[in-house]
Design a protein around this motif. Structure first.
Motif, PDB file in Angstrom:
ATOM      1  N   LEU A   1     -73.897  25.358  62.377  1.00  0.00           N
ATOM      2  CA  LEU A   1     -73.283  24.575  63.462  1.00  0.00           C
ATOM      3  C   LEU A   1     -72.380  25.452  64.334  1.00  0.00           C
ATOM      4  CD1 LEU A   1     -72.545  21.296  61.470  1.00  0.00           C
ATOM      5  CD2 LEU A   1     -74.115  21.515  63.415  1.00  0.00           C
ATOM      6  N   ARG A   2     -71.660  26.380  63.709  1.00  0.00           N
ATOM      7  CA  ARG A   2     -70.816  27.290  64.508  1.00  0.00           C
ATOM      8  C   ARG A   2     -71.666  28.145  65.443  1.00  0.00           C
ATOM      9  NH1 ARG A   2     -67.241  28.609  60.035  1.00  0.00           N
ATOM     10  NH2 ARG A   2     -68.303  30.595  59.820  1.00  0.00           N
TER      11      ARG A   2
ATOM     12  N   ALA B   1     -72.167  15.048  55.963  1.00  0.00           N
ATOM     13  CA  ALA B   1     -71.557  16.340  56.286  1.00  0.00           C
ATOM     14  C   ALA B   1     -72.086  16.843  57.631  1.00  0.00           C
ATOM     15  CB  ALA B   1     -71.857  17.355  55.184  1.00  0.00           C
ATOM     16  N   LEU B   2     -73.387  16.669  57.863  1.00  0.00           N
ATOM     17  CA  LEU B   2     -73.968  17.141  59.121  1.00  0.00           C
ATOM     18  C   LEU B   2     -73.373  16.373  60.297  1.00  0.00           C
ATOM     19  CD1 LEU B   2     -76.090  19.100  60.308  1.00  0.00           C
ATOM     20  CD2 LEU B   2     -77.733  17.224  60.242  1.00  0.00           C
TER      21      LEU B   2
ATOM     22  N   LYS C   1     -66.172  26.808  54.792  1.00  0.00           N
ATOM     23  CA  LYS C   1     -66.372  27.454  56.087  1.00  0.00           C
ATOM     24  C   LYS C   1     -67.525  28.441  56.076  1.00  0.00           C
ATOM     25  CE  LYS C   1     -61.583  26.995  57.654  1.00  0.00           C
ATOM     26  NZ  LYS C   1     -61.827  25.645  58.192  1.00  0.00           N
TER      27      LYS C   1
ATOM     28  N   SER D   1     -70.383  14.822  60.404  1.00  0.00           N
ATOM     29  CA  SER D   1     -68.982  15.178  60.698  1.00  0.00           C
ATOM     30  C   SER D   1     -68.915  16.607  61.217  1.00  0.00           C
ATOM     31  CB  SER D   1     -68.052  14.908  59.515  1.00  0.00           C
ATOM     32  OG  SER D   1     -68.523  15.545  58.366  1.00  0.00           O
ATOM     33  N   GLY D   2     -69.788  17.473  60.715  1.00  0.00           N
ATOM     34  CA  GLY D   2     -69.821  18.835  61.228  1.00  0.00           C
ATOM     35  C   GLY D   2     -70.246  18.890  62.687  1.00  0.00           C
TER      36      GLY D   2
ATOM     37  N   THR E   1     -72.280  24.872  57.842  1.00  0.00           N
ATOM     38  CA  THR E   1     -71.120  25.154  58.693  1.00  0.00           C
ATOM     39  C   THR E   1     -71.422  26.320  59.636  1.00  0.00           C
ATOM     40  OG1 THR E   1     -69.853  24.610  56.700  1.00  0.00           O
ATOM     41  CG2 THR E   1     -68.613  25.399  58.600  1.00  0.00           C
TER      42      THR E   1
ATOM     43  N   ILE F   1     -67.644  20.532  65.062  1.00  0.00           N
ATOM     44  CA  ILE F   1     -67.961  21.851  65.611  1.00  0.00           C
ATOM     45  C   ILE F   1     -68.785  21.727  66.890  1.00  0.00           C
ATOM     46  CG2 ILE F   1     -69.050  24.087  65.143  1.00  0.00           C
ATOM     47  CD1 ILE F   1     -68.657  23.470  62.143  1.00  0.00           C
TER      48      ILE F   1
ATOM     49  N   ILE G   1     -67.253  20.255  55.600  1.00  0.00           N
ATOM     50  CA  ILE G   1     -67.373  21.252  56.664  1.00  0.00           C
ATOM     51  C   ILE G   1     -66.072  22.043  56.830  1.00  0.00           C
ATOM     52  CG2 ILE G   1     -67.562  21.480  59.189  1.00  0.00           C
ATOM     53  CD1 ILE G   1     -70.269  21.035  58.070  1.00  0.00           C
ATOM     54  N   ARG G   2     -64.939  21.334  56.732  1.00  0.00           N
ATOM     55  CA  ARG G   2     -63.648  21.990  56.867  1.00  0.00           C
ATOM     56  C   ARG G   2     -63.363  22.915  55.683  1.00  0.00           C
ATOM     57  NH1 ARG G   2     -60.621  17.619  60.171  1.00  0.00           N
ATOM     58  NH2 ARG G   2     -61.944  16.291  58.939  1.00  0.00           N
TER      59      ARG G   2
ATOM     60  N   ASP H   1     -80.805  25.298  58.754  1.00  0.00           N
ATOM     61  CA  ASP H   1     -79.973  25.341  57.546  1.00  0.00           C
ATOM     62  C   ASP H   1     -80.919  25.523  56.360  1.00  0.00           C
ATOM     63  OD1 ASP H   1     -78.417  24.853  55.340  1.00  0.00           O
ATOM     64  OD2 ASP H   1     -77.955  22.773  55.850  1.00  0.00           O
TER      65      ASP H   1
END
Lengths: 337, 337
Positions: free
Chosen positions: A87-88, A106-107, A79, A109-110, A84, A114, A75-76, A6
């Motif tokens: 992670l995708r 954030a990391l 996008k 929950s991401g 984000t 994901i 994250i939601r 990132d």
């Protein structure tokens, strides 16, 4: 091995992240994908004279998750943010690990949203390693889960033990429950219930539980995995950091006090600087998020290039260690019923 | 001023306690009552050539509360123990303060049972002082109350602030809530609710609340009172102790590594030894139990004579400071409704 970085995460991004990537590909035999604002990232690569480095590629991400974003929803909502997209890419198999120095919340929950948790694992946990004179002690959790159940703590114990064994090389990790005294009646409801679960697992030979440990014991080398909720773990970790910094500052100051001590400082300085590295986030690299089905490593927010490179090295080691498949294999051992 | 000393409390009792008493009467202009097994205590006094010291008296107590006794019931069950008698003497006005190096839990429940809490105070708390480069930071609570309500934390904040002002000399103590981040949404239910209460008290001008503080900030000098539940506070306090010890050990070791560093160690040694005192329980003395209507000071279990004498000095200072009457006077400020 391909590590997804990132590029926009952390206080010194993207320059420090890009420079860290350049250092890492030179040192650790890895390929790196930098995810971030392409023009900024490419400008940093040119700064490092690495515009043409064939082990480094760039994937454009127009947006950035910063410290003002709500970790639970960032994250939601974003996008197209670098974190984000990174992670995708990890989830779809376009790399082996994600390293980010961005928002921890954030990391986390991401990674859960994901990357997904390992099947059967209730909560992912942050597991930094504290220095000691043996293998180091894994502190799990240290901030991901403020409110925990006894079952979470049991799972943290197993995950920490696999980490200690597979990555730190401790053959039979001794697991302790962080508490305010060693007697089994100490602590609140959480500690008493977790103690009973750990004791049972230990009697069944599934884990090696040595009972409650006090915070002053974490450096003793007598405990390899320190299990606790994310609140106390975070307080302990940051308390350690603060103490080490304060003490080092006072030492420096007291050595500058007299001509004699200044001379002494010159003579001991080299050895002391080596010591400082022990408590230095730049040396120890990142913190793995244990319980996620893919390798996600959080680098310190204040990471410089060297710290980013260390985190990449750690990500590589994490992937190679097979600790995730060890956790998956032993998921039934962590059952409470 | 008359200080009542539990002569049988602590790892080195009664010898260290008696010797500490002898040092204290010589240094701090206090009278001391030693409560314990009379023959043992008198033998120790003879050892110190203080059998005839007219500022030291002895009260016989046939029994002792030790680490194997249940803290919750020890005081009720052992009515003739040195700690129990010492606290009864304090309650009936036969002295101004009790100092004990015995079981923390027993002393706390004894202080509550016999000494009584200040009217309106929900729970007494342990409040040690962490070193910093300003007034020192009061850490409250650090082990008395594992489970807390937001109201307890509000009261701890006020009690800690009076201690900081009256004893440490900080004119307008800055109060922080220990948390895992500085945003007001951080932490669990306890922290969020306590934050709101502290914020309200601050807006009303009853206290000076600076918001959440992370554990790494406790040495910064930016916070004078760190409020937390007894579990996290204990973890932080013992984590600090452990880190300081570990670091000092490593420093010593690293300085002995080469001939050059050994020579340097000789030259800086004097300054470093001064520094060590900062984290030394023997220097800092005891921990007051705030919220009790009389002065009760817990000395470290491993206290030597010097540490006992320091705790006596602290007890005297505590009594003279008038911090108890300050708490009593402002009890309405601590109301939640």
């Amino acid at each position: 091995m391909k590590i997804i970085l990132d590029a926009m995460g952390g206080d010194n991004a993207p320059a420090a992240v890009v420079e860290g990537a350049v250092q890492a590909v030179a040192a650790y035999d890895v390929d790196i994908v930098l995810v971030g604002r392409e023009d900024e990232v490419r400008a940093c690569l040119r700064e490092c004279e690495a515009a043409e480095n064939e082990r480094i590629s760039v994937v454009h991400a127009p947006d950035v998750i910063d410290m003002h974003d709500d970790p639970a929803t960032a994250i939601r909502e974003k996008k197209e943010a670098s974190m984000t997209i990174a992670l995708r890419m990890l989830a779809s198999g376009e790399g082996d690990a994600v390293v980010s120095a961005g928002s921890t919340g954030a990391l986390l929950s991401g990674a859960t949203l994901i990357g997904k948790r390992i099947r059967g694992i209730r909560r992912a946990a942050m597991a930094p390693v504290l220095p000691n004179e043996k293998y180091g002690a894994v502190l799990i959790d240290c901030g991901a889960n403020v409110e925990c159940t006894p079952e979470y703590l049991l799972q943290f114990a197993f995950m920490g033990a696999f980490y200690s064994k597979q990555i730190l090389g401790c053959p039979e990790p001794k697991v302790g429950l962080l508490n305010i005294g060693t007697e089994d009646t100490k602590g609140g409801e959480l500690q008493k219930a977790a103690y009973a679960l750990l004791q049972k697992a230990s009697e069944d030979g599934r884990i090696r539980f040595i009972g409650n440990v006090e915070a002053r014991e974490v450096f003793s080398g007598n405990v390899d995995v320190v299990v606790t909720d994310g609140f106390s773990g975070n307080v302990l970790l940051k308390g350690i950091e603060g103490t080490a910094l304060f003490l080092m500052k006072l030492i420096k100051k007291s050595m500058m006090r007299t001509i004699v001590s200044k001379l002494g400082a010159l003579l001991v300085g080299k050895e002391l600087r080596k010591l400082k590295k022990l408590f230095d986030a730049g040396e120890t690299g990142g913190t793995p998020m244990l319980g996620i089905s893919k390798a996600v490593i959080k680098a310190h927010g204040s990471s410089d290039a060297r710290a980013i490179a260390s985190a990449v090295r750690q990500a590589k080691q994490f992937v190679e260690s097979g600790v995730i498949s060890e956790i998956e294999k032993h998921i039934d051992d962590m059952k409470t019923a």
